[in-house]
Design a protein around this motif. Structure first.
Motif, PDB file in Angstrom:
ATOM      1  N   GLU A 270      -2.905   8.186   3.192  1.00 46.92           N
ATOM      2  CA  GLU A 270      -2.036   7.198   2.565  1.00 46.92           C
ATOM      3  C   GLU A 270      -2.788   5.877   2.529  1.00 46.92           C
ATOM      4  O   GLU A 270      -3.309   5.418   3.544  1.00 46.92           O
ATOM      5  CB  GLU A 270      -0.749   7.014   3.377  1.00 46.92           C
ATOM      6  N   GLU A 271      -2.873   5.255   1.359  1.00 43.03           N
ATOM      7  CA  GLU A 271      -3.461   3.916   1.238  1.00 43.03           C
ATOM      8  C   GLU A 271      -2.345   2.932   0.879  1.00 43.03           C
ATOM      9  O   GLU A 271      -1.751   3.013  -0.194  1.00 43.03           O
ATOM     10  CB  GLU A 271      -4.548   3.870   0.163  1.00 43.03           C
ATOM     11  N   TYR A 272      -2.077   2.038   1.795  1.00 39.25           N
ATOM     12  CA  TYR A 272      -0.996   1.066   1.619  1.00 39.25           C
ATOM     13  C   TYR A 272      -1.602  -0.304   1.356  1.00 39.25           C
ATOM     14  O   TYR A 272      -2.337  -0.844   2.190  1.00 39.25           O
ATOM     15  CB  TYR A 272      -0.109   1.029   2.851  1.00 39.25           C
ATOM     16  N   VAL A 273      -1.296  -0.878   0.199  1.00 35.82           N
ATOM     17  CA  VAL A 273      -1.784  -2.204  -0.160  1.00 35.82           C
ATOM     18  C   VAL A 273      -0.692  -3.217   0.178  1.00 35.82           C
ATOM     19  O   VAL A 273       0.403  -3.171  -0.385  1.00 35.82           O
ATOM     20  CB  VAL A 273      -2.149  -2.273  -1.657  1.00 35.82           C
ATOM     21  N   HIS A 274      -0.989  -4.129   1.117  1.00 36.94           N
ATOM     22  CA  HIS A 274       0.035  -5.057   1.597  1.00 36.94           C
ATOM     23  C   HIS A 274       0.615  -5.901   0.466  1.00 36.94           C
ATOM     24  O   HIS A 274       1.821  -6.166   0.426  1.00 36.94           O
ATOM     25  CB  HIS A 274      -0.550  -5.964   2.677  1.00 36.94           C
ATOM     26  N   ALA A 275      -0.217  -6.327  -0.466  1.00 41.21           N
ATOM     27  CA  ALA A 275       0.257  -7.204  -1.542  1.00 41.21           C
ATOM     28  C   ALA A 275       1.246  -6.498  -2.454  1.00 41.21           C
ATOM     29  O   ALA A 275       2.107  -7.139  -3.055  1.00 41.21           O
ATOM     30  CB  ALA A 275      -0.928  -7.729  -2.350  1.00 41.21           C
ATOM     31  N   LEU A 276       1.125  -5.181  -2.578  1.00 37.58           N
ATOM     32  CA  LEU A 276       2.013  -4.413  -3.459  1.00 37.58           C
ATOM     33  C   LEU A 276       3.243  -3.900  -2.725  1.00 37.58           C
ATOM     34  O   LEU A 276       4.263  -3.596  -3.343  1.00 37.58           O
ATOM     35  CB  LEU A 276       1.258  -3.235  -4.076  1.00 37.58           C
TER      36      LEU A 276
END
Length: 503
Positions: A270-276
């Motif tokens: 899982e790649e979680y982008v904080h800004a999104l």
């Protein structure tokens, strides 16, 4: 069957409406509600705490614990003159005469919502039971992913209480295993609720400040070469430290699923982008020194994706990612590995399911997932994401999938939610599970499956694994191994504001 629900009408809440509706819809049931005032052990400052938490955390004001408008009370079906066949007592004040079946709802051995709140404020995962006389009909260890927010914990527990009552009425209710603590040993006094509430509110403010300074949660993936026994065999973290899959601080990687394709090891995360504020599935090839490059996105949809359960079958590579926000469990096929994922089927729909994990066993396929609720329950709030285990079975992994007749087969915040692939250890099946007793993803546990058939499911937790010197941090919630590598993940700190470097 005439069913009488006993509740305190002075503190009628939205979850009571949902429960009454479910009981009224039960086949052959005729519902009546005894809403007379009951024993008043509810502390006045508890409602103040809930209001403050609602303001601080921006919580919904019409959740399961919200009081019904006293000016327009619900039109409960009043008790009739004839004695009921069954009384469901939420207050703990119905005398046991033996003439009528009586179910009591207990939290750590005590009746009433004040007892539930006392247990939660004491930092416990309360043992909820539905008892008839001396017999326990249903039991579960209630939980939440949001430790420290009293209102959220309270509402999640109320919703799961309704789940348990409905399951008991169907006659296929889950029971905790012998390894669970005894509720009789967990009794609490409710007189010091005020002090606990003040402490919890102070902690909520501290956590709010922490989130302003750090991106949280921020997970990280650890890996090691598997040259000896793995965690499933060891039952603890090895003394040799883990190496980390690096990130840039603006995103994190979690839920590692290694996979060997044409002789090469790959890692899906899982790649979680904080800004999104949303995650997708990424993949990276692995070598002796770790990731070769950085994980590259391979699957993205309109909802949050995680837990990329990848497997090979029938000459193709398949994936069942978590897509809880979409309300379904979906199957994808890789058209051009590691990307090119094409949706092949929806395996289960109309359900908020987390971490679906497939197992082929004895000529059949089984699917495990933690279920928060279904579409019909969404308007009220569905409780915890992690404390209710559901099963499905199918002749083929493509389906059709049939829900287990005893769903939920387990209610336990300490061992319900999957945490990786099920591993065969000799003749045993070992299920990595999440222990969320003290919060989401707090620790891993290893549960040996003792029974898995159409009638029932049973497991026994054999080991609990926490972060430690070999893997510093406060959380540990996924375990997978393949292609000569073993992977875990855990928490880390990622400051929102990094000081600029000056010469």
């Amino acid at each position: 069957m005439r069913v009488r629900l006993r509740l305190d009408g002075r503190r009628a809440r939205r979850w009571h409406l949902r429960l009454a509706d479910a009981l009224a819809r039960h086949p052959g049931a005729c519902l009546e509600v005894d809403a007379r005032p009951g024993p008043d052990h509810w502390p006045d400052n508890a409602d103040l705490l809930f209001r403050l938490e609602t303001a601080i955390h921006g919580l919904p004001q019409i959740g399961p614990a919200a009081h019904l408008d006293a000016r327009t009370p619900p039109s409960w079906p009043a008790p009739g003159n004839a004695p009921p066949d069954l009384v469901i007592d939420l207050c703990g004040d119905v005398p046991e005469t033996g003439a009528v079946r009586l179910w009591r709802v207990l939290y750590d051995g005590q009746a009433g919502e004040a007892a539930l709140l006392a247990s939660l404020l004491a930092g416990r995962a309360p043992i909820a039971e539905i008892v008839e006389g001396q017999r326990v009909l249903c039991s579960g260890r209630l939980g939440t992913e949001v430790r420290g927010v009293a209102l959220t914990m309270f509402e999640d527990a109320l919703v799961r209480t309704a789940t348990m009552i409905e399951a008991a009425l169907k006659g296929r209710a889950p029971l905790l295993g012998a390894d669970a603590p005894s509720s009789a040993a967990l009794r609490l006094r409710t007189s010091d609720l005020g002090l606990r509430a003040v402490r919890m509110l102070a902690g909520a403010i501290v956590r709010r400040l922490y989130h302003l300074c750090y991106r949280a949660p921020h997970w990280r993936v650890g890996w090691r070469r598997l040259d000896g026994p793995g965690l499933v065999t060891l039952g603890h973290l090895p003394e040799i430290g883990w190496r980390e899959v690096p990130d840039d601080g603006r995103r994190f990687y979690a839920d590692p699923f290694p996979f060997e394709h044409q002789g090469e090891p790959w890692l899906f995360v899982e790649e979680y982008v904080h800004a999104l504020g949303k995650a997708l599935i990424s993949a990276v090839r692995f070598g002796p020194e770790g990731a070769i490059g950085v994980p590259v996105p391979v699957l993205e949809t309109g909802c949050h994706l995680s837990y990329p359960f990848v497997f090979a079958r029938d000459g193709a590579v398949w994936m069942v990612p978590e897509s809880c926000g979409a309300g379904s469990i979906d199957l994808y096929r890789a058209a051009s590995f590691p990307g090119g994922w094409v949706k092949e089927a929806t395996l289960v729909s109309g359900i908020a399911a987390s971490d679906a994990t497939l197992l082929e066993h004895a000529g059949r396929w089984w699917m495990f997932a933690a279920v928060r609720g279904n579409d019909a329950e969404a308007a009220l709030g569905n409780g915890s994401f992690s404390d209710a285990l559901h099963l499905w079975t199918a002749p083929d992994f493509r389906g059709p999938w049939t829900p287990h007749a005893a769903n939920p087969v387990l209610i336990d915040i300490a061992s319900a939610r999957p945490a990786g692939r099920i591993v065969r250890r000799g003749a045993d099946l070992i299920r990595p599970v999440q222990d969320c007793t003290r919060g989401y993803g707090q620790a891993l546990a290893l549960a040996r499956i003792e029974r898995l058939d159409d009638e029932a499911f049973a497991q026994r937790v054999e080991a609990r694994i926490e972060a430690g010197p070999a893997w510093p941090g406060s959380r540990l919630h996924t375990l997978n191994a393949a292609a000569g590598y073993e992977f875990i993940d855990g928490s880390a700190r990622a400051p929102r504001f990094k000081p600029s470097l000056r010469r």
